[in-house]
Design an enzyme around this catalytic site. Structure first.
Site, mmCIF file in Angstrom:
data_model
loop_
_atom_site.group_PDB
_atom_site.id
_atom_site.type_symbol
_atom_site.label_atom_id
_atom_site.label_comp_id
_atom_site.label_asym_id
_atom_site.label_seq_id
_atom_site.Cartn_x
_atom_site.Cartn_y
_atom_site.Cartn_z
ATOM 1 N N CYS A 173 -10.350 -2.606 10.584
ATOM 2 C CA CYS A 173 -11.347 -2.739 9.421
ATOM 3 C C CYS A 173 -12.700 -3.262 9.997
ATOM 4 C CB CYS A 173 -10.586 -3.727 8.575
ATOM 5 S SG CYS A 173 -11.518 -3.856 7.062
ATOM 6 N N HIS B 105 -6.154 -0.986 6.651
ATOM 7 C CA HIS B 105 -5.278 -2.018 7.023
ATOM 8 C C HIS B 105 -3.965 -1.443 7.201
ATOM 9 C CE1 HIS B 105 -7.906 -5.352 6.463
ATOM 10 N NE2 HIS B 105 -8.611 -4.697 5.585
ATOM 11 N N GLU C 198 -1.567 -2.887 8.655
ATOM 12 C CA GLU C 198 -0.584 -3.848 8.137
ATOM 13 C C GLU C 198 -0.016 -4.006 6.681
ATOM 14 O OE1 GLU C 198 -4.604 -5.966 7.599
ATOM 15 O OE2 GLU C 198 -3.685 -4.381 8.734
#
Length: 156
Positions: A30, A135, A137
């Site tokens: 990001c 993202h 994650e």
């Protein structure tokens, strides 16, 4: 603000040493991807300049249905020679949340695209530099695969 903080902490020189001189692989996520560029509209400041290009804010006509920030699941258009996207089917979806995006201008880099009102660069790969606008994650098993592909990267 991130570049200012990195400068205040004395980390810019160290990061340049590790990434550019020692060629340690790095994964920007990001904002991390945006810091790789030469310049950002957010804060009107220079980035690391590791990848030729700039970071700019999404801009849409008033009647456009797309909102800023871009939040939610979206597809990344993949291609065969991507290290990060190895093992994915075309148009894999990942979780995004951002108001700014990279506009790459580096012939030495590979850029993957995502469409959000218009195409923008959502993945970049250049030598030991890897970055994603989304993202991983927050992107379930696909995100784990991205991180695994990065961890298993070995320069030849």
């Amino acid at each position: 603000k991130a570049m200012y903080n990195l400068n205040d902490l004395g980390l810019i020189e160290l990061l340049n040493q590790k990434v550019i001189i020692e060629r340690v692989p790095i994964l920007g996520i990001c904002l991390g991807m945006q810091l790789f560029t030469e310049y950002s509209e957010e804060g009107n400041c220079e980035g690391f300049g590791w990848v030729k290009g700039r970071t700019q804010k999404f801009s849409f006509e008033s009647d456009n249905k797309n909102r800023v920030p871009h939040v939610g699941w979206n597809k990344v258009k993949t291609f065969d020679k991507s290290i990060l996207m190895d093992g994915f089917d075309k148009d894999k979806r990942f979780y995004f949340t951002h108001s700014y995006h990279v506009v790459g201008d580096d012939p030495a880099a590979k850029f993957l695209k995502t469409d959000y009102g218009y195409e923008f660069d959502s993945v970049v790969e250049k030598d030991n530099l890897f970055a994603v606008q989304f993202h991983p994650e927050k992107s379930h098993f696909g995100g784990l695969k991205i991180i695994s592909n990065f961890v298993n990267f070995h320069e030849t």
